[in-house]
Motif scaffolding. Structure first.
Motif, short mmCIF file in Angstrom:
data_model
loop_
_atom_site.label_atom_id
_atom_site.label_comp_id
_atom_site.label_asym_id
_atom_site.label_seq_id
_atom_site.Cartn_x
_atom_site.Cartn_y
_atom_site.Cartn_z
N LYS A 1 42.87 45.15 32.28
CA LYS A 1 43.74 45.06 33.46
C LYS A 1 44.79 43.96 33.37
CE LYS A 1 40.48 45.21 36.71
NZ LYS A 1 39.84 45.40 38.03
N GLU B 1 41.00 52.87 39.91
CA GLU B 1 41.83 52.07 40.79
C GLU B 1 43.25 52.04 40.26
OE1 GLU B 1 41.29 47.73 40.51
OE2 GLU B 1 39.72 48.17 39.03
N ILE C 1 42.62 57.97 44.67
CA ILE C 1 43.35 56.73 44.92
C ILE C 1 44.27 56.97 46.11
CG2 ILE C 1 45.12 55.14 44.05
CD1 ILE C 1 44.05 55.53 41.26
N ASP D 1 34.92 54.36 39.43
CA ASP D 1 35.56 53.20 40.08
C ASP D 1 37.03 53.11 39.70
OD1 ASP D 1 33.67 50.97 37.89
OD2 ASP D 1 35.20 52.46 37.43
#
Length: 484
Positions: A180, A127, A102, A125
């Motif tokens: 999220k 993040e 990141i 993936d």
């Protein structure tokens, strides 16, 4: 079950990056020089590791290490940074060299803001998820909560935050959120609560009674993260990570058990007992009455046969080993107290000799079975009493022959003079194919060639001796391999 938490005292490398601007000026009197100190303003930043298959990470601020070896389900605690713009990088710790996963350039630190950066998603993936602190200011009898869904495989859930004995059958949820999402719950009473998550009316997580009184007056970040081993996921696919300004604790589903597996690696136990043995467990968690854990257990057997672990209530245990059919009253070995903690997984290895030395014993070892995509994790146990001290070589498949290992042409061993009963920490290796050799008395006693170690695999390799008494030389050495 009532859960009350205090933060553990552990060392976490948290950077406090600050600077002071010092200005020197002169008045009309050249001999009178004074310093004017300008106090900068500050904000705070905290990092939470919530990527379920990512390795431990380092956090870099403007290229310098600020937090080191932050592992899954851990919080860095807040670091104080002067208001301004910073380059923030997250560096995965992987075998053979670290990798940046990141990178956030120009991350703004605002005055008095307390910002949490959560690393979310699978490692492929991963993040950053930026979450602000609750806007509510709790008084001395309250806590304020921000709740974040950071479990990538879990669906949207209804959340019920209630008194411990409330029936939620006809109750509306406090809120619903998906992966999220973050919800500022605001200030709630710092007392006993119960947190339940439901999908289509079915409860998939139940905290039981949680006492928040120890957090009174604080702002908390509550992050729903993925379960990381079999016994956690058997109870619920998620658990909660509750972070205050300095540390964090986990809240698992109240039904979470401990996980235990047992391996029979004692070469002469069958001869001494006249056949297989049985294993008994006594614990207050089982009502203080001995319970037969394993009915018939022979050399190189593993319990349970199917699945990795048997779920047992967390608590202190004493194990007895008896000849098969003799019952606990016929015990020929009684262990010391072995503590099995709910949510943790353990391998218990029966090894040593019943009739001679080294003496029969149980070797309990805590297992860390989180699958880390960037590495294979290997733990080695010396459970072969006939071998004495050994050297263990782990080399890339095909790099060295047995003769080269025996002649010391393969370089230094991974484990030098590894003694009977020793258990290593996990060793992180690059996924690939390996030759594993155990050298005893200058000769390769165990030769495993082309062993495939995949990313995400967690293996416990137990070196065992031949069944005893054996005719002729003791040459039938081997391994028992346990995997996640």
């Amino acid at each position: 079950m009532k859960q009350q938490f205090t933060f553990p005292k552990k060392l976490i490398a948290t950077a406090v990056i600050a600077s002071m601007a010092v200005l020197s000026g002169c008045n009309d009197d050249d001999d009178d020089t004074s310093e004017v100190v300008v106090d900068p303003t500050f904000g705070g930043i905290r990092v939470i590791h919530a990527s379920p298959d990512a390795p431990a990470v380092n956090i870099l601020v403007n290229g310098d290490a600020a937090v080191t070896e932050l592992d899954y389900a851990e919080s860095s605690g807040f670091a104080s940074l002067e208001v301004g713009s910073y380059d923030i990088a997250v560096e995965g710790i992987i075998p053979g060299g670290n990798a940046e996963v990141i990178n956030v350039d120009g991350f703004a630190i605002d005055e008095d803001a307390m910002t949490t950066v959560i690393a979310v998603g699978a490692v492929a993936d991963i993040e950053p998820l930026v979450v602000a602190a609750s806007e509510a200011m709790p008084d001395a009898s309250q806590v304020s909560l921000v709740v974040t869904h950071a479990a990538p495989m879990a669906p949207a859930v209804d959340i019920f935050l209630t008194a411990p004995n409330d029936d939620i059958t006809n109750m509306s949820p406090a809120f619903n959120f998906a992966f999220k999402d973050s919800i500022d719950v605001g200030a709630v009473a710092a007392g006993e609560v119960r947190i339940r998550a439901a999908v289509d009316g079915s409860v998939v997580f139940d905290s039981g009674t949680v006492d928040l009184s120890g957090f009174a007056g604080q702002k908390l970040q509550v992050t729903a993260i993925a379960a990381e081993n079999q016994v956690e996921s058997d109870a619920s696919p998620v658990k909660l990570l509750v972070a205050n300004d300095t540390d964090a604790v986990e809240i698992r589903d109240a039904s979470t058990s401990a996980g235990a597996r047992v391996v029979h690696a004692s070469p002469d136990a069958a001869a001494a007992a006249g056949g297989a043995v049985e294993v008994w467990a006594t614990s207050a968690a089982l009502g203080d009455m001995p319970a037969e854990l394993i009915a018939s257990f022979d050399y190189t057997d593993k319990f349970p046969e199917m699945g990795n672990y048997a779920g047992v209530p967390g608590g202190d245990y004493v194990f007895d080993v008896s000849p098969d059919g003799a019952g606990v009253g016929g015990s020929v070995f009684t262990s010391g107290t072995v503590t099995l903690e709910a949510g943790m997984e353990y391998s218990v290895i029966a090894t040593g000799r019943v009739t001679s030395s080294p003496a029969f014993t149980l070797l309990p070892t805590g297992d860390s079975n989180r699958a880390i995509a960037t590495q294979a994790s290997v733990k080695v146990v010396h459970g072969a009493p006939a071998a004495g001290d050994v050297d263990v070589f782990v080399t890339a498949a095909g790099d060295f022959s047995v003769v080269e290992v025996e002649s010391q042409a393969a370089g230094d061993p991974l484990l030098d003079e590894f003694t009977f009963g020793s258990i290593t920490d996990y060793v992180a290796v690059t996924p690939g194919s390996y030759d594993i050799r155990v050298v005893a008395g200058g000769m390769v006693a165990i030769n495993l060639e082309g062993v495939q170690l995949d990313g995400g695999s967690v293996s416990t390799v137990i070196a065992r001796g031949p069944s005893e008494p054996a005719a002729g030389e003791l040459t039938d050495f081997g391994v028992i391999v346990l995997s996640n």
